[in-house]
Design a protein around this motif. Structure first.
Motif, PDB file in Angstrom:
ATOM      1  N   THR A 193       0.831  -1.210   0.000  1.00  0.00           N
ATOM      2  CA  THR A 193       0.000   0.000   0.000  1.00  0.00           C
ATOM      3  C   THR A 193       0.862   1.255   0.000  1.00  0.00           C
ATOM      4  O   THR A 193       0.576   2.223  -0.711  1.00  0.00           O
ATOM      5  CB  THR A 193      -0.934   0.006   1.229  1.00  0.00           C
ATOM      6  N   VAL A 194       1.927   1.251   0.792  1.00  0.00           N
ATOM      7  CA  VAL A 194       2.815   2.417   0.861  1.00  0.00           C
ATOM      8  C   VAL A 194       3.450   2.691  -0.494  1.00  0.00           C
ATOM      9  O   VAL A 194       3.432   3.827  -0.993  1.00  0.00           O
ATOM     10  CB  VAL A 194       3.910   2.203   1.935  1.00  0.00           C
ATOM     11  N   TYR A 195       3.997   1.647  -1.122  1.00  0.00           N
ATOM     12  CA  TYR A 195       4.659   1.849  -2.415  1.00  0.00           C
ATOM     13  C   TYR A 195       3.649   2.230  -3.507  1.00  0.00           C
ATOM     14  O   TYR A 195       3.965   3.006  -4.416  1.00  0.00           O
ATOM     15  CB  TYR A 195       5.436   0.598  -2.820  1.00  0.00           C
ATOM     16  N   GLU A 196       2.443   1.698  -3.416  1.00  0.00           N
ATOM     17  CA  GLU A 196       1.410   2.050  -4.385  1.00  0.00           C
ATOM     18  C   GLU A 196       1.022   3.521  -4.236  1.00  0.00           C
ATOM     19  O   GLU A 196       0.821   4.226  -5.229  1.00  0.00           O
ATOM     20  CB  GLU A 196       0.179   1.149  -4.174  1.00  0.00           C
ATOM     21  N   THR A 197       0.929   3.999  -2.998  1.00  0.00           N
ATOM     22  CA  THR A 197       0.602   5.411  -2.766  1.00  0.00           C
ATOM     23  C   THR A 197       1.727   6.312  -3.246  1.00  0.00           C
ATOM     24  O   THR A 197       1.485   7.355  -3.858  1.00  0.00           O
ATOM     25  CB  THR A 197       0.325   5.675  -1.271  1.00  0.00           C
ATOM     26  N   LEU A 198       2.977   5.917  -3.002  1.00  0.00           N
ATOM     27  CA  LEU A 198       4.118   6.685  -3.496  1.00  0.00           C
ATOM     28  C   LEU A 198       4.108   6.737  -5.020  1.00  0.00           C
ATOM     29  O   LEU A 198       4.444   7.762  -5.626  1.00  0.00           O
ATOM     30  CB  LEU A 198       5.431   6.073  -3.003  1.00  0.00           C
ATOM     31  N   ARG A 199       3.705   5.622  -5.637  1.00  0.00           N
ATOM     32  CA  ARG A 199       3.615   5.594  -7.103  1.00  0.00           C
ATOM     33  C   ARG A 199       2.570   6.581  -7.598  1.00  0.00           C
ATOM     34  O   ARG A 199       2.790   7.303  -8.582  1.00  0.00           O
ATOM     35  CB  ARG A 199       3.278   4.175  -7.575  1.00  0.00           C
ATOM     36  N   ARG A 200       1.432   6.630  -6.905  1.00  0.00           N
ATOM     37  CA  ARG A 200       0.374   7.568  -7.291  1.00  0.00           C
ATOM     38  C   ARG A 200       0.835   9.016  -7.134  1.00  0.00           C
ATOM     39  O   ARG A 200       0.381   9.902  -7.856  1.00  0.00           O
ATOM     40  CB  ARG A 200      -0.876   7.329  -6.435  1.00  0.00           C
ATOM     41  N   LEU A 201       1.734   9.246  -6.198  1.00  0.00           N
ATOM     42  CA  LEU A 201       2.280  10.590  -5.994  1.00  0.00           C
ATOM     43  C   LEU A 201       3.498  10.848  -6.878  1.00  0.00           C
ATOM     44  O   LEU A 201       4.107  11.907  -6.814  1.00  0.00           O
ATOM     45  CB  LEU A 201       2.678  10.766  -4.526  1.00  0.00           C
ATOM     46  N   LYS A 202       3.852   9.858  -7.713  1.00  0.00           N
ATOM     47  CA  LYS A 202       4.980   9.948  -8.638  1.00  0.00           C
ATOM     48  C   LYS A 202       6.305  10.142  -7.899  1.00  0.00           C
ATOM     49  O   LYS A 202       7.145  10.957  -8.287  1.00  0.00           O
ATOM     50  CB  LYS A 202       4.750  11.062  -9.662  1.00  0.00           C
ATOM     51  N   VAL A 203       6.456   9.392  -6.804  1.00  0.00           N
ATOM     52  CA  VAL A 203       7.709   9.388  -6.049  1.00  0.00           C
ATOM     53  C   VAL A 203       8.392   8.063  -6.336  1.00  0.00           C
ATOM     54  O   VAL A 203       8.101   7.048  -5.714  1.00  0.00           O
ATOM     55  CB  VAL A 203       7.459   9.532  -4.532  1.00  0.00           C
ATOM     56  N   GLY A 204       9.300   8.064  -7.309  1.00  0.00           N
ATOM     57  CA  GLY A 204       9.907   6.788  -7.679  1.00  0.00           C
ATOM     58  C   GLY A 204      11.394   6.852  -7.925  1.00  0.00           C
ATOM     59  O   GLY A 204      12.017   5.858  -8.265  1.00  0.00           O
ATOM     60  N   ASP A 205      11.993   8.024  -7.751  1.00  0.00           N
ATOM     61  CA  ASP A 205      13.405   8.181  -8.091  1.00  0.00           C
ATOM     62  C   ASP A 205      14.270   8.436  -6.865  1.00  0.00           C
ATOM     63  O   ASP A 205      15.376   8.939  -6.968  1.00  0.00           O
ATOM     64  CB  ASP A 205      13.573   9.332  -9.077  1.00  0.00           C
ATOM     65  N   LYS A 206      13.768   8.081  -5.690  1.00  0.00           N
ATOM     66  CA  LYS A 206      14.501   8.352  -4.454  1.00  0.00           C
ATOM     67  C   LYS A 206      15.134   7.073  -3.895  1.00  0.00           C
ATOM     68  O   LYS A 206      14.609   5.976  -4.058  1.00  0.00           O
ATOM     69  CB  LYS A 206      13.562   8.930  -3.381  1.00  0.00           C
ATOM     70  N   LYS A 207      16.247   7.247  -3.214  1.00  0.00           N
ATOM     71  CA  LYS A 207      16.827   6.148  -2.461  1.00  0.00           C
ATOM     72  C   LYS A 207      15.890   5.830  -1.299  1.00  0.00           C
ATOM     73  O   LYS A 207      15.375   6.737  -0.634  1.00  0.00           O
ATOM     74  CB  LYS A 207      18.201   6.531  -1.924  1.00  0.00           C
TER      75      LYS A 207
END
Length: 424
Positions: free
Chosen positions: A302-316
């Motif tokens: 759920t956390v990673y899916e929400t980050l994906r929806r917020l377009k947060v995918g290029d962070k360490k």
């Protein structure tokens, strides 16, 4: 058959939870158990829990006729005040189910919005919650009433007049417009704050995670932030940023964010976008996971899916498996989406030294230590290096200013000769 039934104090609102399982392997039971926790956070007590297995949700009443009769009997037997459905219902489903059960019916979204309204303390939080509530209400006006006209009196006012539905829509539309303007100002302020942080060489770490994973407890332990920390879902809503200085003299900014949850209402994501986007503009993500929760894997998804929806995918990403003190076994804990993982207990302090070491290591991976002697005419470049990096050595010599500094990799060009820069 009701799967859960018990008595409790009458002073609390008594609720019955209803969910629909549409496929084998659905996490409906876990979702209802989480909904029960949401109810506790909202101040209610669950007196019944019902799950129906169907190919799909009933388009008119959410659950089928037989299950409606079962829930109605349970409402009477348990003296329940409210039925809470685990999915967001359409206006027609809400009205039809409420009429059939003769009791108040709400859905999961309303429950979460109610908790957010209860816990919002800052002006920004209150504005965001109200905006989410109005957006939800606006989309659920149709079908809520059977009488929607109001008649006027006197010459020139005869006829059906303005429908009550249209009047409500207009009032909600106007209030939403006003809230958006107020939030735009708040967002501008937040953007300026972020910009100042980005000009500062101190790395920013966004703490994200499922609600009640221990994010605020971790922030409090590391920085003494004094953020409200309770064993409740969505105990804190407003983001808090605090600076931490390690024993080695390194500085970091830790930002706590709103907790995520499965079926997080899109109205909330829209309203809290500027707050949730703290993760988008951070230097790295610290993902806090409740490793003592049996539903850990689903929560991580759920956390990673929400980050994906917020377009947060290029962070360490550093994943901190929290509450390790509550685990009985020493089994393997994995997160294939993370760059680094550590085991910690934000409550006891176990593993936090290793966590800070890992944060420092990841922060350094994005930086270079470089040195160069700049001519005195290039004083502005030296000033720029001060603003984006950390000066390790500085010496004023006859030939110019000698600088040894730690800088982000993207500023390496400042230490490259002009001829080489043109070749780049």
């Amino acid at each position: 058959m009701a799967e859960k039934l018990f008595d409790t104090e009458e002073r609390q609102e008594r609720i019955i939870l209803v969910g629909v399982e549409t496929a084998e392997g659905d996490d409906t039971k876990q979702s209802l158990e989480e909904l029960e926790e949401l109810g506790q956070t909202a101040g209610a007590v669950t007196v019944g829990m019902v799950i129906q297995k169907r190919e799909r949700m009933h388009p008119g009443t959410y659950i089928g006729k037989g299950k409606i009769e079962e829930v109605a009997a349970l409402v009477s037997q348990c003296n329940a005040d409210t039925v809470v459905c685990d999915d967001e219902l359409s206006p027609a489903q809400l009205r039809n189910l409420s009429d059939a059960l003769d009791v108040k019916v709400i859905d999961r979204t309303v429950m979460i919005l109610d908790i957010f309204a209860k816990h919002a303390t800052t002006n920004e939080g209150k504005l965001q919650v109200e905006l989410a509530q109005l957006r939800y209400r606006s989309s659920h006006l149709i079908g809520e009433r059977t009488e929607l006209s109001r008649l006027g009196g006197g010459i020139g006012t005869r006829g059906p007049g303005e429908q009550k539905l249209e009047q409500d829509r207009r009032l909600i539309r106007n209030r939403i417009s006003q809230l958006k303007k107020e939030l735009e100002q708040v967002t501008r302020t937040r953007t300026l704050t972020r910009k100042k942080r980005q000009e500062n060489p101190i790395p920013v770490i966004a703490i994200v995670g499922y609600t009640n994973a221990g994010k605020s407890t971790l922030l409090n332990y590391l920085t003494g932030a004094g953020v409200l920390s309770q064993d409740k879902l969505f105990a804190t809503l407003d983001p808090t940023t605090r600076k931490l200085t390690t024993q080695e003299g390194e500085e970091f900014l830790f930002t706590d964010t709103v907790g995520f949850i499965r079926k997080l209402p899109h109205h909330l994501i829209q309203a809290f976008r500027s707050t949730l986007e703290e993760a988008k503009y951070a230097d790295m993500i610290l993902h806090v996971v409740d490793c003592a929760n049996p539903d850990m894997e689903a929560q991580m998804f759920t956390v990673y899916e929400t980050l994906r929806r917020l377009k947060v995918g290029d962070k360490k990403v550093i994943t901190a498996f929290n509450k390790i003190d509550l685990r009985d076994d020493a089994g393997v804990l994995k997160d294939l989406n993370a760059d680094e993982t550590v085991r910690i207990s934000a409550k006891t302090g176990e593993g936090l030294e290793e966590l800070l070491h890992t944060v420092s290591k990841v922060a350094r991976e994005g930086k270079l230590v470089v040195e160069k002697t700049f001519s005195y005419a290039e004083g502005s470049v030296v000033s720029q290096i001060r603003s984006i990096g950390k000066i390790l050595e500085e010496d004023y010599r006859n030939e110019g200013i000698y600088i040894k500094a730690e800088i982000p990799r993207e500023y390496e060009y400042l230490f490259v000769e002009k001829k080489k820069q043109e070749e780049w």
